[in-house]
Design an enzyme around this catalytic site. Structure first.
Site, PDB file in Angstrom:
ATOM      1  N   HIS A 200       0.721  -1.171  -0.096  1.00  0.00           N
ATOM      2  CA  HIS A 200       0.097  -0.032   0.033  1.00  0.00           C
ATOM      3  C   HIS A 200       0.722   1.281   0.004  1.00  0.00           C
ATOM      4  O   HIS A 200       1.989   1.352   0.584  1.00  0.00           O
ATOM      5  CB  HIS A 200      -0.858   0.110   1.171  1.00  0.00           C
ATOM      6  CG  HIS A 200      -2.150  -1.193   1.184  1.00  0.00           C
ATOM      7  ND1 HIS A 200      -2.612  -1.620   2.256  1.00  0.00           N
ATOM      8  CD2 HIS A 200      -2.245  -1.927  -0.041  1.00  0.00           C
ATOM      9  CE1 HIS A 200      -3.740  -2.436   1.871  1.00  0.00           C
ATOM     10  NE2 HIS A 200      -3.564  -2.710   0.464  1.00  0.00           N
ATOM     11  N   GLY A 371       2.153   0.364 -10.085  1.00  0.00           N
ATOM     12  CA  GLY A 371       3.171  -0.235 -10.498  1.00  0.00           C
ATOM     13  C   GLY A 371       4.180  -0.342  -9.213  1.00  0.00           C
ATOM     14  O   GLY A 371       3.564  -0.066  -8.031  1.00  0.00           O
ATOM     15  N   HIS A 395      -3.916  -5.925 -12.410  1.00  0.00           N
ATOM     16  CA  HIS A 395      -4.151  -4.949 -11.221  1.00  0.00           C
ATOM     17  C   HIS A 395      -2.684  -4.524 -10.610  1.00  0.00           C
ATOM     18  O   HIS A 395      -2.488  -3.640  -9.992  1.00  0.00           O
ATOM     19  CB  HIS A 395      -4.851  -5.775 -10.032  1.00  0.00           C
ATOM     20  CG  HIS A 395      -3.781  -6.640  -9.150  1.00  0.00           C
ATOM     21  ND1 HIS A 395      -3.040  -7.481  -9.471  1.00  0.00           N
ATOM     22  CD2 HIS A 395      -3.714  -6.450  -7.610  1.00  0.00           C
ATOM     23  CE1 HIS A 395      -2.375  -7.971  -8.580  1.00  0.00           C
ATOM     24  NE2 HIS A 395      -2.877  -7.277  -7.640  1.00  0.00           N
ATOM     25  N   ALA A 397       2.031  -4.945 -11.122  1.00  0.00           N
ATOM     26  CA  ALA A 397       3.204  -5.670 -11.657  1.00  0.00           C
ATOM     27  C   ALA A 397       3.306  -7.048 -11.091  1.00  0.00           C
ATOM     28  O   ALA A 397       3.532  -7.907 -12.058  1.00  0.00           O
ATOM     29  CB  ALA A 397       4.517  -4.867 -11.145  1.00  0.00           C
ATOM     30  N   LYS A 471       5.170   5.439   2.286  1.00  0.00           N
ATOM     31  CA  LYS A 471       4.831   3.720   2.463  1.00  0.00           C
ATOM     32  C   LYS A 471       4.643   3.494   4.087  1.00  0.00           C
ATOM     33  O   LYS A 471       5.396   4.148   4.795  1.00  0.00           O
ATOM     34  CB  LYS A 471       5.781   3.152   1.805  1.00  0.00           C
ATOM     35  CG  LYS A 471       5.820   2.925   0.430  1.00  0.00           C
ATOM     36  CD  LYS A 471       6.538   1.787  -0.147  1.00  0.00           C
ATOM     37  CE  LYS A 471       5.757   0.568   0.056  1.00  0.00           C
ATOM     38  NZ  LYS A 471       4.572   0.243  -1.042  1.00  0.00           N
TER      39      LYS A 471
END
Length: 472
Positions: A200, A371, A395, A397, A471
């Site tokens: 995420h 990606g 959806h 990589a 992140k």
DNA sequence: ATGTTC
């Protein structure tokens, strides 16, 4: 396993044999199929083809890899009358999805302040494993979230009224809080409005390539434009709903005498008490995720506005679209109703298909594909040939290196330094998550997208390069 | 993905 046959440059099939109700069809080039052979992806696709009511094919998208029962990157459409529904066909992160905010900012507007913007967003949006939101929800509030999704958040002033129309299903599907366990509610309540961890992210991106000027312009996208992408889902709430209903289904599949080739494919008839309960609970998990992305949208706008010192509305921070990639939906295809399971697969509806915002009715649905943090993300558009997969495409990589292998191989600090050299600023809750999510642990996103484009699952519209990453 | 094994 039955024989895998290459039927065209980018399509492989496992022919229908034995317990299979339909063939399996895998979209991949030689490199991608080679990766899939290294884990249980293909076997899982074959297993899914044995489920009751499945029609067409058991599909695997080019980013497919092994998952719980169903492959991640899998699409399975079950006949609405006779089919089953399975939590494994949706996944643990119910309505994990992606939202893209546009802006009227350019590279020079934000380059100097890119770190400040990302730091501000990072501070303003709680992130990390077990992260808690900033909002204290009453149980009545949470029930409302589980009932109506993003609408609750907008009514609470997290965002703008016009946001809702640019969300898949307007950010609200049928849910029922009474079908969600107290445990799932307890886990969910403090987490609404938080990013989570793993893959995420929140990113500031720049559009560096346009593939279809006309459609890009219809979407309000152009080269050099700054956008903000978020990728998150239903946090502990959806995870708990999935766990709870896998248990329910353990009993249900036996009760209804359903034959399954793998315990992880536990399921129930769509029209059974257990099937209906799961569908509504899953809908509530989906609503949680849409409210979550809505609140995060509000804080991103607030953060950018406060760093740039302009009103977010004047910065054009409108939603391009918000699309789920882990969800089961009742949809009509070719005049017939199906329960379409998309697990690690993105809905891609074409112009004239219906169920699209007015502004996209004559263009097609924006399809947003995240990606890895060092490479790129894409905007595609649903096209008529997306109907070959019941309106679905890839959806992302797709992971090729496990988290544990990634931690052994990379140091988060090194990855951060390497990306800084490429003018990508990374702000993370821990170096560990950066190692786990290093660009090298993913397949080549360009390749995955090209296969989708060439085989007509969706059409390339724009490529976005990350400038800053927050992140969990 | 995930209170990373109630």
């Amino acid at each position: 396993m039955s024989e895998l046959k290459k039927v065209s440059e980018f399509i492989y099939e496992i022919e229908k044999k034995g317990e299979m109700n339909v063939p399996a069809r895998i979209y991949a080039d030689d490199a991608l199929i080679k990766k899939m052979k290294e884990d249980l992806t293909l076997k899982q696709a074959q297993n899914v083809s044995c489920l009751s009511g499945i029609e067409g094919y058991s599909f695997v998208m080019p980013d497919g890899h092994q998952g719980y029962g169903f492959p991640i990157g899998g699409v399975a459409a079950m006949d609405y009358e006779s089919g089953i529904i399975s939590p494994g066909g949706v996944g643990y992160d119910i309505n994990c999805g992606v939202r893209l905010l546009k802006s009227n900012l350019t590279h020079e507007d934000v380059f100097e302040q890119r770190k400040e913007i990302i730091d501000h967003i990072f501070k303003n949006v709680p992130s990390g494993l077990g992260s808690q939101g900033k909002v204290k929800l009453s149980s009545k509030d949470l029930d409302e979230v589980l009932m109506v999704g993003a609408k609750w958040a907008v009514e609470e002033d997290y965002g703008w009224k016009k946001d809702l129309k640019n969300i898949e299903s307007e950010g609200s599907v049928e849910g029922d809080p009474t079908k969600v366990s107290n445990n799932a509610k307890k886990r969910g309540a403090p987490q609404l409005g938080s990013l989570g961890s793993g893959n995420h992210f929140l990113e500031m991106q720049i559009i560096d390539e346009i593939y279809d000027e006309k459609i890009a312009s219809g979407f309000g996208l152009k080269e050099g434009q700054i956008c903000f992408m978020m990728h998150t889902g239903s946090r502990g709430c959806g995870h708990q709903i999935c766990s709870d209903y896998i248990q329910v289904m353990e009993g249900a599949y036996k009760k209804y005498n359903i034959k399954i080739p793998d315990r992880e494919l536990v399921c129930a008839p769509i029209h059974s008490k257990e099937g209906e309960d799961y569908f509504k609970a899953m809908g509530s998990g989906a609503n949680f995720a849409w409210a979550n992305r809505q609140m995060i949208t509000h804080w991103i706008r607030e953060s950018i506005g406060s760093v740039i010192k302009e009103d977010p509305e004047d910065l054009g921070l409108d939603i391009l679209f918000d699309v789920a990639h882990n969800i089961a939906k009742i949809e009509k295809h070719n005049g017939k109703k199906y329960c379409v399971h998309r697990k690690g697969a993105t809905r891609a509806f074409w112009k004239g298909r219906g169920e699209l915002p007015k502004e996209y009715e004559d263009i097609g649905q924006p399809v947003i594909i995240p990606g890895d943090m060092g490479t790129a993300s894409y905007v595609m558009v649903g096209i008529k040939s997306s109907s070959q997969t019941f309106g679905s495409t890839c959806h992302g990589a797709g992971r090729i290196l496990s988290r544990s292998a990634a931690i052994k191989k990379f140091r988060g600090e090194d990855i951060i330094k390497r990306l800084e050299k490429e003018k990508i600023y990374v702000k993370a809750a821990s170096p560990k998550v950066v190692a786990e999510e290093a660009p090298d642990v993913y397949k080549d996103i360009h390749n995955v997208i090209d296969v989708c484009d060439k085989v007509g699952l969706a059409k390339k519209v724009a490529r976005l390069r990350p400038m800053g990453v927050a992140k969990g």
